[in-house]
Design an enzyme around this catalytic site. Structure first.
Site, PDB file in Angstrom:
ATOM      1  N   LYS A 138       2.447   3.118   2.705  1.00 41.39           N
ATOM      2  CA  LYS A 138       1.917   3.482   3.472  1.00 41.39           C
ATOM      3  C   LYS A 138       2.201   3.118   4.989  1.00 41.39           C
ATOM      4  O   LYS A 138       2.845   1.815   5.167  1.00 41.39           O
ATOM      5  CB  LYS A 138      -0.289   3.572   3.740  1.00 41.39           C
ATOM      6  CG  LYS A 138      -0.607   4.193   2.716  1.00 41.39           C
ATOM      7  CD  LYS A 138      -1.943   3.612   2.735  1.00 41.39           C
ATOM      8  CE  LYS A 138      -2.684   4.816   1.181  1.00 41.39           C
ATOM      9  NZ  LYS A 138      -4.143   4.883   1.320  1.00 41.39           N
ATOM     10  N   LYS A 175       1.203  -1.109  -0.039  1.00 43.71           N
ATOM     11  CA  LYS A 175      -0.231   0.089  -0.111  1.00 43.71           C
ATOM     12  C   LYS A 175       0.764   0.967  -0.080  1.00 43.71           C
ATOM     13  O   LYS A 175       0.257   2.487   0.039  1.00 43.71           O
ATOM     14  CB  LYS A 175      -0.862  -0.037   1.168  1.00 43.71           C
ATOM     15  CG  LYS A 175      -2.192  -1.294   1.003  1.00 43.71           C
ATOM     16  CD  LYS A 175      -2.908  -0.544   2.242  1.00 43.71           C
ATOM     17  CE  LYS A 175      -4.405   0.278   2.012  1.00 43.71           C
ATOM     18  NZ  LYS A 175      -5.646   0.625   2.369  1.00 43.71           N
TER      19      LYS A 175
HETATM   20  N1  CTP Z   1     -13.822  -0.582   4.580  1.00 41.91           N
HETATM   21  C1  CTP Z   1     -15.554   0.223   4.299  1.00 41.91           C
HETATM   22  N2  CTP Z   1     -16.285   1.665   4.412  1.00 41.91           N
HETATM   23  C2  CTP Z   1     -15.171   2.591   4.679  1.00 41.91           C
HETATM   24  C3  CTP Z   1     -13.371   2.289   5.217  1.00 41.91           C
HETATM   25  C4  CTP Z   1     -13.649   0.704   4.639  1.00 41.91           C
HETATM   26  O1  CTP Z   1     -16.094  -0.417   4.551  1.00 41.91           O
HETATM   27  N3  CTP Z   1     -15.243   3.849   4.102  1.00 41.91           N
HETATM   28  C5  CTP Z   1     -13.908  -2.009   4.947  1.00 41.91           C
HETATM   29  C6  CTP Z   1     -12.808  -1.589   3.561  1.00 41.91           C
HETATM   30  O2  CTP Z   1     -13.811  -1.809   2.473  1.00 41.91           O
HETATM   31  C7  CTP Z   1     -12.745  -3.294   3.916  1.00 41.91           C
HETATM   32  C8  CTP Z   1     -12.316  -2.725   5.750  1.00 41.91           C
HETATM   33  O3  CTP Z   1     -13.166  -1.540   5.686  1.00 41.91           O
HETATM   34  O4  CTP Z   1     -13.278  -4.149   3.316  1.00 41.91           O
HETATM   35  C9  CTP Z   1     -10.478  -3.033   5.803  1.00 41.91           C
HETATM   36  O5  CTP Z   1     -10.348  -1.631   4.798  1.00 41.91           O
HETATM   37  P1  CTP Z   1      -9.550  -0.597   5.085  1.00 41.91           P
HETATM   38  O6  CTP Z   1      -8.565  -0.769   4.084  1.00 41.91           O
HETATM   39  O7  CTP Z   1      -8.092  -1.187   6.319  1.00 41.91           O
HETATM   40  O8  CTP Z   1      -9.217   0.766   5.841  1.00 41.91           O
HETATM   41  P2  CTP Z   1      -9.248   2.191   5.066  1.00 41.91           P
HETATM   42  O9  CTP Z   1     -10.537   3.115   6.079  1.00 41.91           O
HETATM   43  O10 CTP Z   1     -10.480   2.355   3.205  1.00 41.91           O
HETATM   44  O11 CTP Z   1      -7.637   2.767   4.697  1.00 41.91           O
HETATM   45  P3  CTP Z   1      -6.769   3.211   4.314  1.00 41.91           P
HETATM   46  O12 CTP Z   1      -7.423   4.841   3.650  1.00 41.91           O
HETATM   47  O13 CTP Z   1      -6.274   3.478   4.482  1.00 41.91           O
HETATM   48  O14 CTP Z   1      -7.357   2.411   2.712  1.00 41.91           O
END
Ligand code: CTP
Length: 144
Positions: A52, A50
């Site tokens: 990050k 990622k």
């Molecule tokens: N997820 C979700 N709704 C959000 C954020 C995350 O349904 N608003 C879901 C993602 O689709 C995934 C799970 O939670 O199945 C874990 O997501 P993750 O990638 O850890 O979260 P994000 O907050 O989207 O992180 P980033 O911004 O780093 O991509």
């Protein structure tokens, strides 16, 4: 008697800075299965794939998830297990994989659906919660 559609469900993600979008997803998963397993992507996945930097370490992220009543078991998963869901299926023996609906119809997931079919496993696509994400939270904190 069980009213849930599936027995063992599985979902995976980074779950850094645990927020309500994560909670919505996990509640939806748990509504559809008796036993919910969460694969927590390791720090190496976050940095190398990622690109990050995790705020919470992999150990902290696993602990937080294991403390939730909607999660039955959370364990760290490797890059390989995150990218190849057949490896996750072999390890956790779930009946259903829950994924974000942004993956629906993609070549990768259509292939996974076919591979899963041989083992009687399914994929359910769940909606993403708009307006919140770990990235967005990090940006908001930076700007405050
Ligand atoms: N997820 C979700 N709704 C959000 C954020 C995350 O349904 N608003 C879901 C993602 O689709 C995934 C799970 O939670 O199945 C874990 O997501 P993750 O990638 O850890 O979260 P994000 O907050 O989207 O992180 P980033 O911004 O780093 O991509």
């Amino acid at each position: 008697m069980s009213e849930k559609k599936y027995k063992v469900g599985y979902t995976c993600g980074v779950f850094d800075l645990f927020h309500v979008g994560h909670l919505n997803l996990l509640e939806r998963c748990k509504n559809m299965c008796e036993y919910l397993v969460v694969g927590v992507c390791d720090d190496k996945y976050v940095t190398d794939i990622k690109h990050k930097t995790p705020i919470f370490t992999e150990e902290q992220r696993v602990r937080i998830l294991n403390a939730l009543k909607v999660v039955d078991k959370a364990e760290l998963v490797s890059i390989e297990e995150t990218e190849d869901k057949m490896l996750a299926l072999q390890r956790f023996r779930f009946d259903v994989l829950f994924s974000g609906d942004d993956w629906k119809g993609s070549e990768r997931y259509l292939r996974t659906e076919q591979q899963f079919a041989e083992y009687g496993a399914h994929i359910e696509y769940l909606p993403y919660t708009n307006g919140i994400s770990t990235t967005q939270l990090k940006n908001e904190m930076k700007n405050n």
